[in-house]
Design a protein around this motif. Sequence first.
Motif, PDB file in Angstrom:
ATOM      1  N   GLY A  71      18.444  15.222   5.353  1.00 43.45           N
ATOM      2  CA  GLY A  71      18.585  14.001   5.184  1.00 43.45           C
ATOM      3  C   GLY A  71      19.211  13.392   3.934  1.00 43.45           C
ATOM      4  N   MET A  72      19.154  14.041   2.868  1.00 41.01           N
ATOM      5  CA  MET A  72      19.839  13.535   1.616  1.00 41.01           C
ATOM      6  C   MET A  72      21.253  13.985   1.951  1.00 41.01           C
ATOM      7  SD  MET A  72      17.041  15.096  -1.245  1.00 41.01           S
ATOM      8  CE  MET A  72      18.063  14.172  -2.802  1.00 41.01           C
TER       9      MET A  72
ATOM     10  N   GLN B 283      14.189  12.600  -6.983  1.00 41.72           N
ATOM     11  CA  GLN B 283      14.457  12.145  -5.614  1.00 41.72           C
ATOM     12  C   GLN B 283      13.728  12.942  -4.332  1.00 41.72           C
ATOM     13  OE1 GLN B 283      18.324  11.055  -5.835  1.00 41.72           O
ATOM     14  NE2 GLN B 283      17.816   8.904  -6.679  1.00 41.72           N
ATOM     15  N   TYR B 284      14.271  14.313  -4.538  1.00 50.34           N
ATOM     16  CA  TYR B 284      13.916  15.277  -3.568  1.00 50.34           C
ATOM     17  C   TYR B 284      12.344  15.137  -3.465  1.00 50.34           C
ATOM     18  CZ  TYR B 284      12.947  19.798  -1.479  1.00 50.34           C
ATOM     19  OH  TYR B 284      12.078  20.877  -1.028  1.00 50.34           O
TER      20      TYR B 284
ATOM     21  N   GLN C 182      10.210  13.142  -4.283  1.00 46.63           N
ATOM     22  CA  GLN C 182       9.633  12.004  -3.781  1.00 46.63           C
ATOM     23  C   GLN C 182       9.793  11.692  -2.239  1.00 46.63           C
ATOM     24  OE1 GLN C 182       7.616  10.008  -5.179  1.00 46.63           O
ATOM     25  NE2 GLN C 182       7.220   8.810  -3.138  1.00 46.63           N
ATOM     26  N   TYR C 183      10.953  12.364  -1.972  1.00 42.07           N
ATOM     27  CA  TYR C 183      11.109  12.091  -0.457  1.00 42.07           C
ATOM     28  C   TYR C 183      10.420  13.097   0.369  1.00 42.07           C
ATOM     29  CZ  TYR C 183      15.662   9.696  -1.220  1.00 42.07           C
ATOM     30  OH  TYR C 183      16.668   8.915  -1.712  1.00 42.07           O
TER      31      TYR C 183
ATOM     32  N   ASP D  12       5.151   9.073   5.601  1.00 38.71           N
ATOM     33  CA  ASP D  12       5.741   8.297   6.798  1.00 38.71           C
ATOM     34  C   ASP D  12       5.396   8.627   8.166  1.00 38.71           C
ATOM     35  OD1 ASP D  12       6.729   6.604   5.050  1.00 38.71           O
ATOM     36  OD2 ASP D  12       8.921   7.353   5.230  1.00 38.71           O
TER      37      ASP D  12
ATOM     38  N   ARG E 232       7.372  13.861  -0.528  1.00 39.05           N
ATOM     39  CA  ARG E 232       6.127  12.999  -0.258  1.00 39.05           C
ATOM     40  C   ARG E 232       6.117  12.052   0.992  1.00 39.05           C
ATOM     41  NH1 ARG E 232       5.538  13.769  -6.371  1.00 39.05           N
ATOM     42  NH2 ARG E 232       3.926  15.151  -6.629  1.00 39.05           N
ATOM     43  N   GLN E 233       7.150  11.440   0.735  1.00 36.27           N
ATOM     44  CA  GLN E 233       7.351  10.382   1.689  1.00 36.27           C
ATOM     45  C   GLN E 233       7.626  10.955   3.188  1.00 36.27           C
ATOM     46  OE1 GLN E 233      10.504   7.740   0.435  1.00 36.27           O
ATOM     47  NE2 GLN E 233      11.121   6.858   2.679  1.00 36.27           N
ATOM     48  N   TYR E 234       8.177  11.926   3.426  1.00 35.90           N
ATOM     49  CA  TYR E 234       8.075  12.669   4.647  1.00 35.90           C
ATOM     50  C   TYR E 234       6.774  12.697   5.349  1.00 35.90           C
ATOM     51  CZ  TYR E 234       8.938  16.232   8.218  1.00 35.90           C
ATOM     52  OH  TYR E 234       9.178  17.140   9.274  1.00 35.90           O
TER      53      TYR E 234
ATOM     54  N   VAL F  61      14.247  17.345   4.515  1.00 40.77           N
ATOM     55  CA  VAL F  61      14.457  16.510   3.432  1.00 40.77           C
ATOM     56  C   VAL F  61      15.941  16.567   2.927  1.00 40.77           C
ATOM     57  CG1 VAL F  61      14.114  15.855   1.143  1.00 40.77           C
ATOM     58  CG2 VAL F  61      12.125  15.847   2.706  1.00 40.77           C
TER      59      VAL F  61
ATOM     60  N   SER G 244      18.112  13.472  -9.191  1.00 39.85           N
ATOM     61  CA  SER G 244      18.049  13.811  -7.852  1.00 39.85           C
ATOM     62  C   SER G 244      17.173  14.862  -7.291  1.00 39.85           C
ATOM     63  CB  SER G 244      19.668  14.215  -7.176  1.00 39.85           C
ATOM     64  OG  SER G 244      19.788  15.558  -7.835  1.00 39.85           O
TER      65      SER G 244
END
Length: 519
Positions: free
Chosen positions: A117-118, A69-70, A72-73, A80, A75-77, A114, A66
């Motif tokens: 969001g999680m 995942q944080y 990666q989120y 996106d 980077r995705q933030y 983030v 997790s």
Amino acid sequence: MGKEMQADIVIIGGSTGGCAAALAACRLGKSVIMTEECDWIGGQLTSQAVPPDEHQWIEYYGSTRSYRQYRQYVRQYYQDFFPLTPDARQRSLMNPGNAIVSRISHEPRAAYAVIKGMLAPYEHSGKLTILTGYRVESCEREADQVTSATVKDSLQGEEITLTAPYFLDATECGDLLPLANIEYVTGAESRADTGEPHALDGPADPMDMQAITHCYAVDYIEGEDHTIEKPEDYAFWQSYQADFWPERQLSWYSPKPRTLEKVEYTLFPRDDLFSLWRYRRVIDKSLFKPGTFASDITMVNWPQNDYWLGSVIDVSEEERQKHLRAAKQLSLSLLYWMQTEAPRPDGKQGYPGLRLRPDVVGTRDGLAQQVYIRESRRILAEFTVVEQHLSPDTRADQKSVRYQDSVGVGYYHIDLHPSTAGRNYIDVSSLPFHIPLGSLIPITVDNVLPSCKNIGTTHITNGCYRLHPVEWNIGESVGTLAAYCLDHGYTPREVLHDARKLESFQQLLVQEGVELTWP
């Protein structure tokens, strides 16, 4: 009569570890109430404005699933929602700030988005209730069980009494421990007690704790003047020099943490000097299309604004507020000094274009919502991690102790900042280490677990267990443990001391993505 609320698990403190604990417990179907005294949850990642300090293998192993995942989120933030350059968009391991200290240095407000969001699926479903602006005031304990905790809204004064089978202390200072009369230690232990090579020669000193730091964000607009009002205590900090410091604290000089030799820093990169600007930079504007950001953005969490003139733990409220105010004054004085007096390579003085960025940290005054706390109260645990368990100087096989009750892994050098007792840096090597379950279980109380920097470490080993991915791992393992015990009717102590139950719990951790050993 005040308001009452109940859940399977109550988490006091929305720190990095507290959020990870909430995520883990909710994922396993438990109802959770999490309280936090700041506006933002997330602790050192958000309200304390400290970009992640991490080890060199973090992209591949050495953290929980997790936590990866944080990252990666994050980077995705940016991928996106932001206009990145084509080159930056193609980078699978993009670092928004390209900081020296971190492989994924990013804005506190991005971290907050983030984390929210999680947790959103559980908050929206009603499984998770988050109470921000609430500080724990008291708790009730019967024998070896805490039965309730009362929290108070700092603005409205509303009190809520929270009840649950399990309470997790995820506050930055271990605030629940004294209220629940749970045995704990503070400060620096004696070498006579722990045998640690870097512990105190003489008696233990409970008030000898690491410096705190009030962080903030700045950018730099050349040709503009963003000089702040002169801080009230500027005259003091302008001339202050500690006995163990090579120059005045407001200067470009400090001791090198590992060797304590005098080292010169620079603000912006030049020559072979260490650039404070790049140190904890959270936005590298070159990664974004022209016009997106007027400047890089960096976080000021430097040797120059470490505050060590007194503790904020186990002192009167008046004393605590005095030191919190002084830490803020030091940080503001550093900014004012940089804007007006700091020597420049071109022979001029001051960088008036330095601009405080309150929006980055979510405050009006521009400083982080909460001071950065490096060292907490620490439970007297079933097992205490000491330096000998992870120091390469004491391990002939150059491997840290592999505990049979491992519930996670971590790695960072032992990094202690100057202390309230006037001691300089302690910065020594460590080996990749493990987190023993015994360090998470208090010696007496059965239903309270530490979920932050308050586990069974020492003043020395806290120096490497306090980092972001380790705190996340601690919180996640503790949240999983509380849920596991609720499902099976066990106590955490039973899980620790029963080989079959321990193995079953460790299997659950692995299933949930927690690494129990280094590859």
